[in-house]
Scaffold this active site. Structure first.
Site, mmCIF file in Angstrom:
data_model
loop_
_atom_site.group_PDB
_atom_site.id
_atom_site.type_symbol
_atom_site.label_atom_id
_atom_site.label_comp_id
_atom_site.label_asym_id
_atom_site.label_seq_id
_atom_site.Cartn_x
_atom_site.Cartn_y
_atom_site.Cartn_z
ATOM 1 N N LYS A 1 -11.833 0.509 -0.997
ATOM 2 C CA LYS A 1 -10.849 1.358 -2.031
ATOM 3 C C LYS A 1 -11.589 1.270 -3.219
ATOM 4 O O LYS A 1 -12.578 2.262 -3.153
ATOM 5 C CB LYS A 1 -9.677 0.526 -1.937
ATOM 6 C CG LYS A 1 -9.010 1.026 -0.482
ATOM 7 C CD LYS A 1 -7.683 0.289 -0.189
ATOM 8 C CE LYS A 1 -6.948 0.688 1.050
ATOM 9 N NZ LYS A 1 -6.674 -0.151 2.087
ATOM 10 N N HIS B 1 -5.453 -3.461 -2.144
ATOM 11 C CA HIS B 1 -5.189 -2.577 -3.237
ATOM 12 C C HIS B 1 -5.122 -3.057 -4.611
ATOM 13 O O HIS B 1 -4.710 -2.270 -5.604
ATOM 14 C CB HIS B 1 -3.720 -1.652 -2.987
ATOM 15 C CG HIS B 1 -3.906 -0.616 -1.913
ATOM 16 N ND1 HIS B 1 -4.372 0.540 -2.300
ATOM 17 C CD2 HIS B 1 -3.290 -0.733 -0.966
ATOM 18 C CE1 HIS B 1 -4.217 1.539 -1.083
ATOM 19 N NE2 HIS B 1 -3.828 0.562 -0.256
ATOM 20 N N SER C 1 0.601 -1.303 -0.133
ATOM 21 C CA SER C 1 -0.076 0.203 -0.022
ATOM 22 C C SER C 1 0.897 1.218 0.052
ATOM 23 O O SER C 1 0.422 2.255 -0.428
ATOM 24 C CB SER C 1 -1.181 -0.091 1.410
ATOM 25 O OG SER C 1 -0.282 -0.415 2.359
HETATM 26 C C1 PLP Z 1 -6.341 -0.378 3.358
HETATM 27 C C2 PLP Z 1 -5.874 -1.711 3.597
HETATM 28 C C3 PLP Z 1 -6.622 -2.510 4.438
HETATM 29 C C4 PLP Z 1 -7.719 -2.294 5.328
HETATM 30 O O1 PLP Z 1 -8.718 -1.844 4.553
HETATM 31 P P1 PLP Z 1 -10.249 -1.117 5.293
HETATM 32 O O2 PLP Z 1 -11.155 -1.844 4.558
HETATM 33 O O3 PLP Z 1 -9.736 0.024 4.978
HETATM 34 O O4 PLP Z 1 -10.150 -1.412 6.750
HETATM 35 C C5 PLP Z 1 -5.938 -3.762 4.703
HETATM 36 N N1 PLP Z 1 -4.731 -4.120 4.004
HETATM 37 C C6 PLP Z 1 -4.182 -3.229 3.096
HETATM 38 C C7 PLP Z 1 -3.095 -3.852 2.242
HETATM 39 C C8 PLP Z 1 -4.835 -2.006 2.755
HETATM 40 O O5 PLP Z 1 -4.025 -1.428 2.267
#
Ligand code: PLP
Length: 397
Positions: free
Chosen positions: A243, A212, A184
């Site tokens: 996301k 992602h 990320s």
């Molecule tokens: C953003 C993210 C999460 C968490 O996801 P949310 O739905 O925002 O809680 C988990 N793993 C990775 C790699 C992320 O980038």
């Protein structure tokens, strides 16, 4: 009577951060999450969201959320295991399982809850976790909660991961090999084929966090397993609905029994209330758009290539990024935060990221382009980045 504030140490810590220039303010969004959005009273180009496909305020998602809210209400009323499992939750899980080509799926309140809840549920203190050094915080917390033994391998070093598995081959307990699909903060892709092979050779459980990558990589955004053609060889696939899907939530895909087990043992599933029906309905609408409008993903990658070329040509170091996440490496955290503030003043939101989100000395500005940015916006963003960096001595002028 003493009046000493027992939380005074927090104020002291904050003061240290403030003086060190590593106490970024929270930017407040006053419009919808759009490619040009209003933060803190100012219209800026938004390179700071994870809204890859522009679905967060897509009319079809809004319409679906409103309709479901009118029909089923604003909240679900309970945790999933008591009485908070609604038909629309089951419909969403079925839809995601089909999309991911797996037997079953369970949806959590967030991607964070999905990772932390799953790792903690399936392992015991007897077991071993082999984990990439740059895995997401929710994986790290899940590992800690499981109390299993944690073996961290250097970022993307598949030989090191295989070596740990070799060394553990006669050790008791189960082994879980776990990696982000796309990292990320750096935007590089995990070395899945070699990791999957190592896991298979050693009988380890293979788990991938595609937060992602879903909606970004693979056919219609099916993620890294699809991107690498590894269907059927990854035991646990995590994804997020927060996301590219544009709403909120996380999910785990895998075998029917994995999901049945998580329904009964994953603590966020048992002890935290399920999504409002409007959230589930909006997510369903988003999966329909992934199927119907693959051109959104093409546009995302077009914009990614265009913007990466622009910032690389300007002389910035973008690290090892291969995806729409393009970090602009700065090094010093104070400089990264000052750079971010300077960019904002010039009309661009791109977040400064320092410790503990990235290692000390690896601070950066993180940019994420979306399918909805126009070429003009991206040109202007590159121009603001260059001008601001030159005025601050980050780029030679
Ligand atoms: C953003 C993210 C999460 C968490 O996801 P949310 O739905 O925002 O809680 C988990 N793993 C990775 C790699 C992320 O980038």
């Amino acid at each position: 009577m003493t009046t000493a504030n027992p939380l005074h140490y927090l104020s002291e810590q904050i003061e240290t951060w403030r003086q060190g220039g590593t106490f970024p303010r929270l930017r407040v969004l006053e419009s919808a999450c759009e490619p040009v959005a209003r933060f803190d009273g100012r219209e800026v180009i938004n390179l700071a969201s994870n809204n890859y496909l522009g679905l967060a305020d897509h009319p079809k998602l809004i319409e679906a959320a409103v309709k479901a809210t009118r029909k089923y209400g604003a909240g679900s009323g309970a945790v999933r295991t008591i009485s908070g499992t609604m038909s629309i939750h089951m419909e969403l899980e079925l839809r995601i399982a089909q999309f991911k080509n797996t037997e079953a799926c369970v949806v959590f309140q967030s991607g964070f809850a999905a990772n932390a809840g799953t790792v903690a549920a399936i392992l015991t203190p007897e077991d071993h976790i082999i984990s990439d050094a740059l895995n997401h915080a929710s994986i790290i917390d899940g590992c800690k909660l499981s109390k299993a033994k944690i073996h961290v391998f250097p970022h993307k070093d598949t030989d090191a991961a295989a070596k740990i598995l070799d060394d553990l081959s006669s050790a008791a307990g189960r082994k879980l090999l776990i990696t982000d699909g796309v990292f990320s903060m750096d935007g590089d892709i995990g070395p899945l084929p070699a990791l999957v092979e190592a896991a298979e050779r050693h009988g380890a459980i293979m788990m991938i966090d595609d937060a992602h990558s879903s909606g970004v990589l693979g056919r219609n955004g099916r993620g890294t397993v699809d991107h690498f053609g590894l269907h059927g060889r990854v035991d646990i696939q995590v994804g997020t609905l927060s996301k590219a899907i544009g709403v909120l939530g996380g999910y785990v895909c895998g075998s029917k029994d994995l999901i049945e087990f998580l329904y009964r043992r994953a603590r966020p599933f048992l002890f935290s209330t399920s999504h409002p029906p409007g959230v589930a309905a909006a997510c369903l609408a988003a999966f329909q758009i992934l199927e119907d409008e693959p051109e959104r993903i093409e546009k995302l990658w077009d914009n990614t290539r265009y913007f990466k070329a622009a910032v690389t040509n300007a002389g910035f170091d973008t690290g090892d990024s291969e995806t729409p996440i393009t970090p602009i490496m700065v090094g010093d955290a104070k400089t990264a935060h000052a750079f971010s503030t300077g960019l904002f003043d010039n009309g661009l939101l791109a977040t400064g990221i320092g410790f503990p989100t990235v290692p000390e000395g690896k601070a950066r500005i993180r940019t994420i382009v979306t399918a909805t940015h126009t070429r003009e916006m991206l040109d202007r963003a590159a121009e603001i980045l260059t001008r601001t960096a030159k005025s601050m001595g980050i780029l030679a002028s």
